[in-house]
Design a protein around this motif. Structure first.
Motif, mmCIF file in Angstrom:
data_model
loop_
_atom_site.group_PDB
_atom_site.id
_atom_site.type_symbol
_atom_site.label_atom_id
_atom_site.label_comp_id
_atom_site.label_asym_id
_atom_site.label_seq_id
_atom_site.Cartn_x
_atom_site.Cartn_y
_atom_site.Cartn_z
ATOM 1 N N MET A 1 0.789 -1.161 0.072
ATOM 2 C CA MET A 1 0.034 0.018 0.016
ATOM 3 C C MET A 1 0.856 1.286 0.010
ATOM 4 S SD MET A 1 -3.241 -0.824 -0.037
ATOM 5 C CE MET A 1 -4.027 0.960 0.535
ATOM 6 N N GLU A 2 2.380 1.128 0.433
ATOM 7 C CA GLU A 2 2.964 2.340 0.544
ATOM 8 C C GLU A 2 3.372 2.910 -0.765
ATOM 9 O OE1 GLU A 2 7.542 3.172 2.074
ATOM 10 O OE2 GLU A 2 6.235 1.629 3.012
ATOM 11 N N LYS A 3 3.538 2.134 -1.706
ATOM 12 C CA LYS A 3 3.701 2.743 -3.109
ATOM 13 C C LYS A 3 2.453 3.624 -3.667
ATOM 14 C CE LYS A 3 7.507 -0.277 -4.383
ATOM 15 N NZ LYS A 3 7.909 -1.340 -5.153
ATOM 16 N N LEU A 4 1.191 2.850 -3.483
ATOM 17 C CA LEU A 4 0.033 3.244 -3.969
ATOM 18 C C LEU A 4 -0.028 4.565 -3.326
ATOM 19 C CD1 LEU A 4 -2.652 3.040 -5.419
ATOM 20 C CD2 LEU A 4 -3.571 1.881 -3.408
ATOM 21 N N VAL A 5 -0.004 4.646 -1.823
ATOM 22 C CA VAL A 5 -0.298 5.933 -1.037
ATOM 23 C C VAL A 5 0.676 6.919 -1.466
ATOM 24 C CG1 VAL A 5 -0.066 6.907 1.336
ATOM 25 C CG2 VAL A 5 -1.261 4.739 0.908
ATOM 26 N N ASP A 6 2.115 6.768 -1.538
ATOM 27 C CA ASP A 6 3.127 7.689 -1.727
ATOM 28 C C ASP A 6 2.914 8.283 -3.269
ATOM 29 O OD1 ASP A 6 4.065 7.494 0.819
ATOM 30 O OD2 ASP A 6 5.566 6.170 0.219
ATOM 31 N N ASN A 7 2.821 7.331 -4.310
ATOM 32 C CA ASN A 7 2.837 7.829 -5.569
ATOM 33 C C ASN A 7 1.298 8.368 -6.191
ATOM 34 O OD1 ASN A 7 5.495 7.073 -6.617
ATOM 35 N ND2 ASN A 7 5.013 5.511 -5.322
ATOM 36 N N ILE A 8 0.452 7.915 -5.582
ATOM 37 C CA ILE A 8 -1.160 8.305 -5.966
ATOM 38 C C ILE A 8 -1.940 8.862 -4.959
ATOM 39 C CG2 ILE A 8 -3.026 7.393 -7.124
ATOM 40 C CD1 ILE A 8 -1.281 5.456 -8.637
ATOM 41 N N LEU A 9 -2.254 8.217 -3.971
ATOM 42 C CA LEU A 9 -3.353 8.757 -3.069
ATOM 43 C C LEU A 9 -2.894 10.162 -2.355
ATOM 44 C CD1 LEU A 9 -4.655 5.436 -1.526
ATOM 45 C CD2 LEU A 9 -5.351 6.611 -3.567
ATOM 46 N N ASP A 10 -1.713 10.027 -1.871
ATOM 47 C CA ASP A 10 -1.219 11.442 -0.990
ATOM 48 C C ASP A 10 -1.269 12.454 -1.902
ATOM 49 O OD1 ASP A 10 -1.461 10.937 1.582
ATOM 50 O OD2 ASP A 10 0.636 10.487 1.751
ATOM 51 N N PRO A 11 -0.605 12.497 -3.114
ATOM 52 C CA PRO A 11 -0.635 13.534 -3.961
ATOM 53 C C PRO A 11 -1.708 13.868 -4.679
ATOM 54 C CG PRO A 11 1.081 11.972 -4.771
ATOM 55 C CD PRO A 11 0.082 11.415 -3.632
ATOM 56 N N LEU A 12 -2.755 13.110 -4.851
ATOM 57 C CA LEU A 12 -4.155 13.402 -5.259
ATOM 58 C C LEU A 12 -5.073 14.086 -4.227
ATOM 59 C CD1 LEU A 12 -6.118 12.918 -7.443
ATOM 60 C CD2 LEU A 12 -6.779 10.717 -6.553
ATOM 61 N N ARG A 13 -4.996 13.615 -2.767
ATOM 62 C CA ARG A 13 -5.299 14.222 -1.889
ATOM 63 C C ARG A 13 -5.069 15.687 -1.707
ATOM 64 N NH1 ARG A 13 -3.788 15.288 2.687
ATOM 65 N NH2 ARG A 13 -1.960 13.919 2.467
ATOM 66 N N GLU A 14 -3.661 15.789 -1.732
ATOM 67 C CA GLU A 14 -3.089 17.053 -1.645
ATOM 68 C C GLU A 14 -3.529 18.137 -2.570
ATOM 69 O OE1 GLU A 14 1.379 18.873 -1.545
ATOM 70 O OE2 GLU A 14 0.965 17.189 -0.112
ATOM 71 N N LYS A 15 -3.689 17.747 -3.880
ATOM 72 C CA LYS A 15 -4.195 18.529 -4.948
ATOM 73 C C LYS A 15 -5.619 18.889 -4.919
ATOM 74 C CE LYS A 15 -3.223 20.581 -8.767
ATOM 75 N NZ LYS A 15 -2.034 21.652 -9.182
ATOM 76 N N TYR A 16 -6.359 17.748 -4.329
ATOM 77 C CA TYR A 16 -7.895 17.874 -4.312
ATOM 78 C C TYR A 16 -8.346 19.049 -3.123
ATOM 79 C CZ TYR A 16 -12.901 16.587 -3.858
ATOM 80 O OH TYR A 16 -14.418 16.501 -3.718
ATOM 81 N N GLY A 17 -7.340 18.861 -1.890
ATOM 82 C CA GLY A 17 -7.446 19.926 -1.042
ATOM 83 C C GLY A 17 -8.376 19.473 0.097
ATOM 84 N N SER A 18 -9.180 18.149 0.090
ATOM 85 C CA SER A 18 -10.210 17.641 0.892
ATOM 86 C C SER A 18 -9.776 16.344 1.053
ATOM 87 C CB SER A 18 -11.497 17.840 0.503
ATOM 88 O OG SER A 18 -11.769 19.127 0.340
ATOM 89 N N PRO A 19 -10.356 15.864 2.274
ATOM 90 C CA PRO A 19 -10.252 14.178 2.443
ATOM 91 C C PRO A 19 -10.802 13.405 1.380
ATOM 92 C CG PRO A 19 -11.139 15.358 4.514
ATOM 93 C CD PRO A 19 -11.103 16.349 3.495
ATOM 94 N N ILE A 20 -10.225 12.447 1.150
ATOM 95 C CA ILE A 20 -10.595 11.344 0.404
ATOM 96 C C ILE A 20 -10.844 9.885 1.063
ATOM 97 C CG2 ILE A 20 -9.834 9.823 -1.623
ATOM 98 C CD1 ILE A 20 -8.280 12.134 -2.654
ATOM 99 N N GLN A 21 -11.862 9.390 1.164
ATOM 100 C CA GLN A 21 -12.164 7.957 1.894
ATOM 101 C C GLN A 21 -11.926 6.900 0.877
ATOM 102 O OE1 GLN A 21 -16.129 7.777 3.411
ATOM 103 N NE2 GLN A 21 -16.060 5.574 3.210
#
Length: 140
Positions: A1-21
Motif C-alpha cells: 500500500m505504501e507505493k500506492l499511497v506515496d505515488n497516487i493517493l497522497d498527491p491526489l488528496r493534497e491537490k484535491y484539498g479535501s479528505p478522500i475516503q
C-alpha cells in the motif's frame, strides 16, 4: 500500500484539498473472493484502492484531476457513473482510463453516445477481457 499511497493517493488528496475516503484497499484472498474480485486483482497486492469524496460530483473531479496530474496510475476506473473511483499503481503503468456504467441508469440516447468512443485494439491476457486504446466504456 505504501507505493500506492506515496505515488497516487497522497498527491491526489493534497491537490484535491479535501479528505478522500478509501472504501477498499488491500484485500486478503478470502475477502477478495467474497466481493467477487478477480484472482489477479491489484487489491490483492495492496496496489489498488476504491476511493470516494462522498459525492459523485467530487468523484468526477478526482477522476479528472488524476489524469491532469499525470499520476503514475495503472488503471483509473469510473465505477458506476462516479459512485466511486478505482485507482491502482504499477511500476510500469498502463495508464488505462476506464468507465463502468450501469446501463439501466442511462437513456437509450445517452447509452449510444457513450458507445461511440469505444475502440477495440487487443485482448487482456490476464482476465481475457477486451482492452482498448484511450478511454474504455464498460457497461453492466
Amino acid at each position: 500500500m505504501e507505493k500506492l499511497v506515496d505515488n497516487i493517493l497522497d498527491p491526489l488528496r493534497e491537490k484535491y484539498g479535501s479528505p478522500i475516503q478509501v472504501n477498499s484497499g488491500y484485500r486478503c484472498e478470502k475477502l477478495n473472493k467474497a466481493v467477487g474480485g478477480s484472482n489477479t486483482s491489484q487489491h490483492r497486492y495492496g496496489l489498488a484502492a476504491d476511493i470516494t469524496t462522498g459525492s459523485k460530483l467530487g468523484n468526477k473531479k478526482l477522476f479528472i484531476l488524476a489524469q491532469q496530474m499525470n499520476l503514475p496510475f495503472d488503471q483509473l476506473i469510473d465505477e458506476k457513473t462516479y459512485s466511486w473511483i478505482h485507482i491502482s499503481f504499477a511500476k510500469k503503468p498502463r495508464k488505462q482510463v476506464l468507465h463502468l456504467w450501469v446501463k439501466e441508469l442511462l437513456s437509450e440516447e445517452q447509452f449510444m453516445k457513450l458507445l461511440v468512443p469505444v475502440v477495440l485494439t487487443c485482448y487482456l491476457d490476464v482476465m481475457g477481457l477486451p482492452v482498448f486504446s484511450g478511454e474504455i466504456n464498460w457497461l453492466i
